[in-house]
Design an enzyme around this catalytic site. Structure first.
Site, mmCIF file in Angstrom:
data_model
loop_
_atom_site.group_PDB
_atom_site.id
_atom_site.type_symbol
_atom_site.label_atom_id
_atom_site.label_comp_id
_atom_site.label_asym_id
_atom_site.label_seq_id
_atom_site.Cartn_x
_atom_site.Cartn_y
_atom_site.Cartn_z
ATOM 1 C CG HIS A 72 -2.051 -0.943 1.149
ATOM 2 N ND1 HIS A 72 -3.265 -0.733 1.751
ATOM 3 C CD2 HIS A 72 -2.163 -2.132 0.508
ATOM 4 C CE1 HIS A 72 -4.078 -1.746 1.493
ATOM 5 N NE2 HIS A 72 -3.429 -2.613 0.758
ATOM 6 C CE1 TYR A 200 -5.200 3.481 8.904
ATOM 7 C CE2 TYR A 200 -5.656 3.235 11.250
ATOM 8 C CZ TYR A 200 -4.904 2.919 10.135
ATOM 9 O OH TYR A 200 -3.857 2.041 10.257
ATOM 10 N N PRO A 292 -3.726 -0.349 18.711
ATOM 11 C CG PRO A 292 -5.543 -1.677 18.074
ATOM 12 C CD PRO A 292 -4.893 -1.037 19.262
ATOM 13 C CE LYS A 296 4.504 3.313 13.445
ATOM 14 N NZ LYS A 296 4.248 2.664 12.191
ATOM 15 C CE1 TYR A 384 -1.008 3.675 9.661
ATOM 16 C CE2 TYR A 384 0.005 2.985 7.604
ATOM 17 C CZ TYR A 384 -0.980 2.828 8.570
ATOM 18 O OH TYR A 384 -1.912 1.837 8.441
#
Ligand code: PHB
Length: 394
Positions: A72, A200, A292, A296, A384
């Site tokens: 991704h 998200y 979560p 990570k 991220y």
């Protein structure tokens, strides 16, 4: 029995450490309380940072991840009826792979077995001894017999509830914790992906996350009461909740499918700043937990193991102890960066019961900022993909 490095726990940290040490000619034994099929089927998260992907590839255990994982280059933030993309690759030059943790475990177990590695599953009554001397040992029972494994070092990779951290005297430990008043309800379902990238979503009913596992299996989550029970949630009720939270954003529609797995996880941040005591070293969840939302958890375990492998190698090859002595300090830089990022993502995305309208507007203002300012989006993206500041150094 004797080995150089005794490893407690066959999660990603313990198995990867054993494999990397083997590549450097260092002998280890891995002791795991659960059965092999249990560790190979327990559903956990599944985002691998670029550095994690590169390490697995370089260590010769990345072939299936590359073939079956999904690469991704960005993800979406959904809020206030909008969807906004964070272009990870455009902003940082790095990407992530969605590949389930238990698949990483299967690949590592297969590699260890193929190399004749010593793995003991189903051990019980594990205890750690003499870590303040240079001859520590691990006692355990296996198939009805009692054993003692003598080692140069004991590495605790047995998660947050394991015996390893508890073997460090509490008076010498510095622990930090934050518990969140919500959990995640996770499902696995059959069907095609609802979106090319992870979503998200912040919604007044609560957070939701659309993730994936394969072209035919999807992973989704929604914020729930951590004390709720999966029995209270029929498939219809789950889909109604997910649709309500995700579909309202810019025409996004999630695709229903047959649900075949449901679970609820609590959310917690935890760090043991004491990752070493004598000849005992902690790695992965034994030393730290992240909620979560920042994706990570497994990456931190892999990063600990990378530092520890170099330190153990320096000990065996050059008789150096400085890298071992510096292990906690080195690993903690990355850990605290990831702790902050995971806390920040969590605080920005979740419905917080009792939050004032002012606090809710702050969440929205923060989301507006990270999705409109290139500087703010870059900061989020660096965290991220795992190359932000202290993460990059450790
Ligand atoms: C998952 O696919 O399980 C997943 C993805 C992203 C997260 C957490 C979990 O932040």
């Amino acid at each position: 029995m004797r080995t150089q490095v005794g490893i407690v726990g066959a999660g990603p940290a313990g198995l990867l450490l054993s494999h990397l040490l083997h590549l450097r000619g260092i002998d280890s034994v891995v002791l795991e309380s659960r059965a092999r099929d249990q560790i190979e089927s327990t559903i956990r998260a599944g985002v691998l940072e670029q550095g994690t992907m590169d390490l697995l590839t370089d260590a010769g255990v990345g072939a299936r991840m590359k073939a079956e994982g999904a690469l991704h280059h960005g993800f979406e933030l959904a809020f206030e009826g909008k969807r906004r993309r964070i272009d990870l690759t455009g902003l940082t030059g790095h990407s992530i792979t969605v590949y389930a943790q238990h698949e990483v475990i299967k690949d590592l177990v297969a590699a260890r077995v193929a190399d004749g590695g010593k793995l003991r599953f189903g051990v019980s009554q594990t205890s750690i001894h003499d870590i303040e001397t240079d001859k520590p040992s691990i006692r355990y029972h296996h198939e009805g017999e009692a054993y003692e494994l003598q080692c140069d070092f004991v590495i605790g990779c047995d998660g947050s509830q394991g015996v390893s951290r508890a073997s460090i005297p509490p008076a010498l430990r510095r622990d930090f914790e934050r518990v969140y008043p919500f959990g995640w309800f996770g499902i696995l379902c059959e069907g095609p992906p609802s979106s090319d990238e992870l979503i998200y979503a912040r919604h007044e009913r609560g957070f939701a996350l659309v993730s994936t596992r394969s072209p035919n299996v999807q992973r989704m989550y929604f914020q729930c009461d951590p004390k709720d029970s999966v029995e209270n949630w029929s498939d219809d009720r789950i889909w109604a909740e997910l649709h309500a939270r995700v579909d309202s954003h810019d025409g996004q529609k999630i695709i229903d499918g047959k649900i075949f797995q449901k679970n609820i996880v609590g959310m917690r941040s935890f760090v043991s700043n004491t990752m070493q005591h004598g000849r005992l070293f902690l790695a992965g969840d034994a030393a730290h937990i992240v909620p979560p939302t920042g994706a990570k958890g497994m990456n931190l375990a892999v990063a600990d193991v990378r530092v520890l492998t170099e330190a153990l190698n320096a000990f065996y090859v050059e008789n150096r102890t400085d890298l071992l002595d510096g292990y906690s300090a080195t690993a903690l830089k990355r850990i605290w960066r990831a702790e902050h990022f995971s806390y920040w993502m969590t605080s920005m995305m979740h419905r917080i019961d009792g939050a004032s309208p002012f606090d809710q507007q702050l969440q929205v203002a923060e989301l507006e900022y990270v999705t409109t300012s290139r500087a703010a989006a870059t900061a989020m993206a660096e965290n991220y993909v795992g190359v932000a500041g202290a993460q990059a150094q450790a």
